[in-house]
Design an enzyme around this catalytic site. Structure first.
Site, PDB file in Angstrom:
ATOM      1  N   HIS A  49       0.837  -1.205   0.000  1.00 36.91           N
ATOM      2  CA  HIS A  49       0.000   0.000   0.000  1.00 36.91           C
ATOM      3  C   HIS A  49       0.877   1.263   0.000  1.00 36.91           C
ATOM      4  O   HIS A  49       0.606   2.220  -0.718  1.00 36.91           O
ATOM      5  CB  HIS A  49      -0.866   0.062   1.266  1.00 36.91           C
ATOM      6  CG  HIS A  49      -1.879  -1.030   1.413  1.00 36.91           C
ATOM      7  ND1 HIS A  49      -1.958  -1.825   2.533  1.00 36.91           N
ATOM      8  CD2 HIS A  49      -2.880  -1.448   0.591  1.00 36.91           C
ATOM      9  CE1 HIS A  49      -2.961  -2.673   2.406  1.00 36.91           C
ATOM     10  NE2 HIS A  49      -3.533  -2.480   1.240  1.00 36.91           N
ATOM     11  N   LYS A 107     -15.196  -7.979   4.740  1.00 35.21           N
ATOM     12  CA  LYS A 107     -14.053  -8.833   5.077  1.00 35.21           C
ATOM     13  C   LYS A 107     -14.011  -8.950   6.576  1.00 35.21           C
ATOM     14  O   LYS A 107     -14.483  -8.049   7.275  1.00 35.21           O
ATOM     15  CB  LYS A 107     -12.726  -8.155   4.675  1.00 35.21           C
ATOM     16  CG  LYS A 107     -12.463  -8.005   3.213  1.00 35.21           C
ATOM     17  CD  LYS A 107     -11.125  -7.277   3.032  1.00 35.21           C
ATOM     18  CE  LYS A 107     -10.876  -6.971   1.569  1.00 35.21           C
ATOM     19  NZ  LYS A 107      -9.700  -6.157   1.374  1.00 35.21           N
ATOM     20  N   ARG A 109      -2.370  -5.794  -8.470  1.00 33.26           N
ATOM     21  CA  ARG A 109      -1.414  -6.897  -8.420  1.00 33.26           C
ATOM     22  C   ARG A 109      -1.670  -7.809  -9.607  1.00 33.26           C
ATOM     23  O   ARG A 109      -2.796  -7.841 -10.122  1.00 33.26           O
ATOM     24  CB  ARG A 109      -1.550  -7.662  -7.096  1.00 33.26           C
ATOM     25  CG  ARG A 109      -0.934  -6.920  -5.936  1.00 33.26           C
ATOM     26  CD  ARG A 109      -1.513  -7.333  -4.619  1.00 33.26           C
ATOM     27  NE  ARG A 109      -2.929  -6.973  -4.522  1.00 33.26           N
ATOM     28  CZ  ARG A 109      -3.654  -7.076  -3.416  1.00 33.26           C
ATOM     29  NH1 ARG A 109      -3.113  -7.527  -2.324  1.00 33.26           N
ATOM     30  NH2 ARG A 109      -4.921  -6.727  -3.421  1.00 33.26           N
ATOM     31  N   SER A 122      -2.950  -7.925   2.648  1.00 31.40           N
ATOM     32  CA  SER A 122      -3.130  -7.853   4.099  1.00 31.40           C
ATOM     33  C   SER A 122      -3.618  -9.201   4.628  1.00 31.40           C
ATOM     34  O   SER A 122      -3.235  -9.634   5.711  1.00 31.40           O
ATOM     35  CB  SER A 122      -4.126  -6.757   4.461  1.00 31.40           C
ATOM     36  OG  SER A 122      -3.619  -5.509   4.094  1.00 31.40           O
TER      37      SER A 122
HETATM   38  P1  ADP Z   1      -5.889  -6.085   0.524  1.00 32.84           P
HETATM   39  O1  ADP Z   1      -6.298  -6.719  -0.766  1.00 32.84           O
HETATM   40  O2  ADP Z   1      -4.422  -6.197   0.795  1.00 32.84           O
HETATM   41  O3  ADP Z   1      -6.763  -6.407   1.701  1.00 32.84           O
HETATM   42  P2  ADP Z   1      -7.013  -3.369   0.477  1.00 32.84           P
HETATM   43  O4  ADP Z   1      -8.456  -3.623   0.405  1.00 32.84           O
HETATM   44  O5  ADP Z   1      -6.547  -2.653   1.674  1.00 32.84           O
HETATM   45  O6  ADP Z   1      -6.035  -4.562   0.266  1.00 32.84           O
HETATM   46  O7  ADP Z   1      -6.530  -2.652  -0.851  1.00 32.84           O
HETATM   47  C1  ADP Z   1      -6.603  -1.304  -1.157  1.00 32.84           C
HETATM   48  C2  ADP Z   1      -5.967  -1.101  -2.509  1.00 32.84           C
HETATM   49  O8  ADP Z   1      -4.582  -1.394  -2.418  1.00 32.84           O
HETATM   50  C3  ADP Z   1      -6.504  -1.993  -3.636  1.00 32.84           C
HETATM   51  O9  ADP Z   1      -6.491  -1.260  -4.830  1.00 32.84           O
HETATM   52  C4  ADP Z   1      -5.483  -3.115  -3.706  1.00 32.84           C
HETATM   53  O10 ADP Z   1      -5.445  -3.695  -4.994  1.00 32.84           O
HETATM   54  C5  ADP Z   1      -4.220  -2.335  -3.405  1.00 32.84           C
HETATM   55  N1  ADP Z   1      -3.159  -3.175  -2.878  1.00 32.84           N
HETATM   56  C6  ADP Z   1      -3.214  -4.041  -1.847  1.00 32.84           C
HETATM   57  N2  ADP Z   1      -2.027  -4.649  -1.663  1.00 32.84           N
HETATM   58  C7  ADP Z   1      -1.199  -4.167  -2.625  1.00 32.84           C
HETATM   59  C8  ADP Z   1       0.162  -4.427  -2.993  1.00 32.84           C
HETATM   60  N3  ADP Z   1       0.876  -5.356  -2.372  1.00 32.84           N
HETATM   61  N4  ADP Z   1       0.692  -3.738  -4.020  1.00 32.84           N
HETATM   62  C9  ADP Z   1      -0.061  -2.832  -4.682  1.00 32.84           C
HETATM   63  N5  ADP Z   1      -1.341  -2.554  -4.415  1.00 32.84           N
HETATM   64  C10 ADP Z   1      -1.909  -3.208  -3.395  1.00 32.84           C
END
Ligand code: ADP
Length: 165
Positions: free
Chosen positions: A17, A41, A90, A128
């Site tokens: 992130h 989630k 990703r 996460s």
């Molecule tokens: P997660 O899928 O890790 O629970 P979130 O719901 O917090 O993530 O994701 C928020 C945004 O950050 C989404 O657009 C998700 O694709 C992106 N994101 C999550 N992890 C990564 C990563 N490792 N690299 C790039 N973007 C990410």
């Protein structure tokens, strides 16, 4: 002034992130990291904790703000005057879901532009969800998150009674 919102669960914020936040902060005048308070989630951290962890991780980025929100992301984006929504992609896991959400958001708010950043190579497989699983099982995860997030994860799993859900 171009304002971007970067919405997500951030449960907790990871280096994946933060990589997106840093890159977005170079391009846009202001980046508002929008911590969604009730994602579909199972959460480990409360909204206040997720906001606090993300805030601590971004203190050095002067044009980045962390705010929590509820309801539709497009409504939050409108409220804060954002023209752009940022997401991270990703390699294998995100495209279809992001595409679907982007089409729906375009219908709901046609003036909000989506900008996707490709995840950096070293964070392609970092989520996460997986991070929490590894942390819970006692695996090595410290290089995937800032130090204060690693400490918070260890505290959570050492004391399961403080899980919000
Ligand atoms: P997660 O899928 O890790 O629970 P979130 O719901 O917090 O993530 O994701 C928020 C945004 O950050 C989404 O657009 C998700 O694709 C992106 N994101 C999550 N992890 C990564 C990563 N490792 N690299 C790039 N973007 C990410």
């Amino acid at each position: 002034m171009t304002i971007a919102v970067y919405p997500g669960s951030f449960d907790p914020v990871t280096h994946g992130h933060l990589d997106i936040i840093r890159r977005a902060s170079v391009i846009f005048d202001k980046v508002i990291v929008a911590v969604y308070d009730r994602p579909e989630k199972k959460l480990l951290f409360s909204t206040e904790e997720r906001v606090k962890l993300a805030r601590q991780a971004t203190v050095k980025l002067s044009n980045v703000q962390i705010q929590s929100y509820s309801g539709l992301t497009v409504d939050f984006a409108r409220k804060v005057g954002a023209q752009v929504m940022v997401r991270g992609l990703r390699m294998s896991s995100d495209f279809e879901r992001e595409f679907e959400m982007a089409m729906m958001n375009k219908k709901l708010a046609s003036d909000l532009e989506l900008v996707c950043f490709m995840a950096s190579l070293q964070y392609q497989f970092l989520s996460s969800a997986l991070l929490k699983e590894v942390a819970q099982l006692g695996g090595c995860f410290e290089d995937l998150v800032p130090l204060h997030v690693a400490t918070a994860l260890k505290e959570k799993f050492a004391n399961p009674s403080i899980h919000p859900k």
